[in-house]
Design a protein around this motif. Sequence first.
Motif, PDB file in Angstrom:
ATOM      1  N   THR A  16       0.838  -1.202   0.000  1.00 47.15           N
ATOM      2  CA  THR A  16       0.000   0.000   0.000  1.00 47.15           C
ATOM      3  C   THR A  16       0.871   1.249   0.000  1.00 47.15           C
ATOM      4  O   THR A  16       0.605   2.211  -0.732  1.00 47.15           O
ATOM      5  CB  THR A  16      -0.921   0.011   1.231  1.00 47.15           C
ATOM      6  N   PHE A  17       1.919   1.225   0.828  1.00 47.95           N
ATOM      7  CA  PHE A  17       2.809   2.390   0.863  1.00 47.95           C
ATOM      8  C   PHE A  17       3.467   2.621  -0.487  1.00 47.95           C
ATOM      9  O   PHE A  17       3.574   3.771  -0.950  1.00 47.95           O
ATOM     10  CB  PHE A  17       3.899   2.219   1.919  1.00 47.95           C
ATOM     11  N   LEU A  18       3.945   1.562  -1.132  1.00 44.40           N
ATOM     12  CA  LEU A  18       4.620   1.736  -2.419  1.00 44.40           C
ATOM     13  C   LEU A  18       3.684   2.344  -3.458  1.00 44.40           C
ATOM     14  O   LEU A  18       4.088   3.187  -4.264  1.00 44.40           O
ATOM     15  CB  LEU A  18       5.164   0.395  -2.915  1.00 44.40           C
ATOM     16  N   THR A  19       2.415   1.924  -3.425  1.00 48.96           N
ATOM     17  CA  THR A  19       1.442   2.518  -4.347  1.00 48.96           C
ATOM     18  C   THR A  19       1.206   3.983  -4.004  1.00 48.96           C
ATOM     19  O   THR A  19       1.139   4.849  -4.891  1.00 48.96           O
ATOM     20  CB  THR A  19       0.109   1.751  -4.287  1.00 48.96           C
ATOM     21  N   SER A  25       4.383  10.606  -5.812  1.00 49.39           N
ATOM     22  CA  SER A  25       5.590  11.087  -6.483  1.00 49.39           C
ATOM     23  C   SER A  25       5.231  11.790  -7.778  1.00 49.39           C
ATOM     24  O   SER A  25       5.866  12.782  -8.159  1.00 49.39           O
ATOM     25  CB  SER A  25       6.546   9.915  -6.763  1.00 49.39           C
ATOM     26  N   VAL A  26       4.210  11.269  -8.469  1.00 54.02           N
ATOM     27  CA  VAL A  26       3.745  11.925  -9.691  1.00 54.02           C
ATOM     28  C   VAL A  26       3.254  13.330  -9.362  1.00 54.02           C
ATOM     29  O   VAL A  26       3.568  14.307 -10.061  1.00 54.02           O
ATOM     30  CB  VAL A  26       2.628  11.093 -10.359  1.00 54.02           C
ATOM     31  N   SER A  27       2.486  13.443  -8.284  1.00 52.38           N
ATOM     32  CA  SER A  27       1.976  14.748  -7.872  1.00 52.38           C
ATOM     33  C   SER A  27       3.102  15.669  -7.425  1.00 52.38           C
ATOM     34  O   SER A  27       3.102  16.866  -7.729  1.00 52.38           O
ATOM     35  CB  SER A  27       0.960  14.572  -6.738  1.00 52.38           C
ATOM     36  N   ARG A  28       4.078  15.139  -6.699  1.00 50.17           N
ATOM     37  CA  ARG A  28       5.212  15.944  -6.247  1.00 50.17           C
ATOM     38  C   ARG A  28       5.991  16.492  -7.445  1.00 50.17           C
ATOM     39  O   ARG A  28       6.403  17.657  -7.466  1.00 50.17           O
ATOM     40  CB  ARG A  28       6.125  15.087  -5.371  1.00 50.17           C
ATOM     41  N   ALA A 142       2.788   5.386   9.807  1.00 51.61           N
ATOM     42  CA  ALA A 142       2.848   4.396  10.876  1.00 51.61           C
ATOM     43  C   ALA A 142       1.618   3.496  10.903  1.00 51.61           C
ATOM     44  O   ALA A 142       1.642   2.441  11.547  1.00 51.61           O
ATOM     45  CB  ALA A 142       3.003   5.085  12.225  1.00 51.61           C
ATOM     46  N   MET A 143       0.551   3.884  10.207  1.00 49.46           N
ATOM     47  CA  MET A 143      -0.661   3.070  10.149  1.00 49.46           C
ATOM     48  C   MET A 143      -0.567   1.979   9.086  1.00 49.46           C
ATOM     49  O   MET A 143      -1.342   1.028   9.105  1.00 49.46           O
ATOM     50  CB  MET A 143      -1.876   3.956   9.855  1.00 49.46           C
ATOM     51  N   ILE A 144       0.370   2.115   8.150  1.00 51.57           N
ATOM     52  CA  ILE A 144       0.460   1.129   7.063  1.00 51.57           C
ATOM     53  C   ILE A 144       1.848   0.503   6.929  1.00 51.57           C
ATOM     54  O   ILE A 144       1.995  -0.544   6.285  1.00 51.57           O
ATOM     55  CB  ILE A 144       0.064   1.748   5.703  1.00 51.57           C
ATOM     56  N   ALA A 214      -7.051   9.808  -7.398  1.00 49.89           N
ATOM     57  CA  ALA A 214      -7.718   8.588  -7.875  1.00 49.89           C
ATOM     58  C   ALA A 214      -7.091   7.346  -7.248  1.00 49.89           C
ATOM     59  O   ALA A 214      -7.795   6.413  -6.840  1.00 49.89           O
ATOM     60  CB  ALA A 214      -7.640   8.525  -9.407  1.00 49.89           C
ATOM     61  N   PHE A 215      -5.771   7.317  -7.143  1.00 54.16           N
ATOM     62  CA  PHE A 215      -5.106   6.164  -6.526  1.00 54.16           C
ATOM     63  C   PHE A 215      -5.467   6.061  -5.049  1.00 54.16           C
ATOM     64  O   PHE A 215      -5.619   4.956  -4.509  1.00 54.16           O
ATOM     65  CB  PHE A 215      -3.588   6.277  -6.692  1.00 54.16           C
ATOM     66  N   LEU A 216      -5.570   7.200  -4.377  1.00 50.95           N
ATOM     67  CA  LEU A 216      -5.892   7.184  -2.951  1.00 50.95           C
ATOM     68  C   LEU A 216      -7.223   6.508  -2.671  1.00 50.95           C
ATOM     69  O   LEU A 216      -7.381   5.818  -1.657  1.00 50.95           O
ATOM     70  CB  LEU A 216      -5.908   8.614  -2.411  1.00 50.95           C
TER      71      LEU A 216
END
Length: 457
Positions: A16-19, A25-28, A142-144, A214-216
Amino acid sequence: MSIPSFQGVPANGWRTFLTLWGSQSVSRFGSALSWFALTIYMAQTLYPAPEQKAQFALATGALAIAATLLAVLVAPIAGSVADRTDRKRLMALCDTLGGLLTLGMAALMVSMTAPFWVLLLFVIATQSLDIVHESAMDASLAMIVPDEHLTRANGLLNTTRQISGVVGPAAAALLIGLPAVLSKGGAGGWLAGLHDGVPFALGVDGLSYLVAAAFLTRLNIPSPPPADSAGGAVATVKADTRLGWTYLLHRPPLLQLLLIGAAVNFAASAIPVYETLLTRYTLQEDWTARGLGFAAALAIMTTVTSAGMVLGGVVISAWGGLKHNRVLGILVPSLVIGLGIIGMGLSRSLPLTAVMFGLTVFCMPFSMAHSGGIWQAQVPREMQGRVFAVRRVVSRFTVPLGMALVSALATRFPPGPVIVGMGTLVVVVAALQLMNPSVRRVDDREYLDGLAAAKGG
């Protein structure tokens, strides 16, 4: 206050974190495009005439000051909101609003010349959303992510920020110039018809926000139970800020860790200023003897610095950091950072000074990643928004102070001794904390909780 019982992470938390990291990163990267594009817009559209140099300087300075102040002023509000709402929905909302605002600005620039006050409002709105988003995201890791992978996760996030800062301006320049290239080639349709390529770059940024949102919506990012609200919004923010400070005051090792980060930021935030001052004055004799000009010498410095920062981020991301005694991953790199800054001020050689810059910034991702991992592992999940807000205010408030101090002192003294003094400050603070047994136990949950219990916290 002890760590809550809901500290388990989902079984697929790292995936989940990697996604999340990939989509954000695209947004950044898109945000780096926008910031550079706004600078180009002011230079070429709003203030293109030579006699408008002062107006352009004031405008760029105003945008930079606004962004810096917002990081301090909005942080307490952002931390309070992050602890009182669903963090995944909050991040998605920030991304969506940021995307719509950016697309709206692009459309406005196509139809008319956007005045500076509109650009300023745009920066204030989008930067505020980014700060709220950052607060929710920092508190969500820390939640994921399991505790043992928090350093690596922070390393990946920091690496993305650095790469975006290096690659973003070059990519923005290509996008801005694309309509003109297509127009000359007689192709490109509507894109070739754009008078200015800045709206195109902003449009790419707006779409990157919406992709991240959308990914979120597809990710499982749990939030702890929201904090109780009492009183109005202003009273709530004040109470939350006070709670964050109280939490740290009851746990001195965390507060001392925060002061270390503040000292490093105070001294290292002015590295772009160091580059210019040292190259222009201290190293002039050396680069002249090598047959170089000022622009070429400065380009060498900035290239090595950028490469060092990116390389450091890649290494800490691949390594994953220390699994035990993670505080050493902060203190030792901080000590090297201070020594590197001292080396910058003492050096009279262009290659050696460039190496000092590269070494200094190479160590920064190690310190930042380990620091993020410790804070996320030690602070209760349901309080991270509010506690991290205090952390963010202190660490970022020192950035403009450091830059202002160096700039002011450099008007009266040679830059070398000023920079040596800044590096010495970091070395002294890092060395003292390295010998502090209390700080060395900052990664011990039971020890921190025991200190808090003794203080009635």
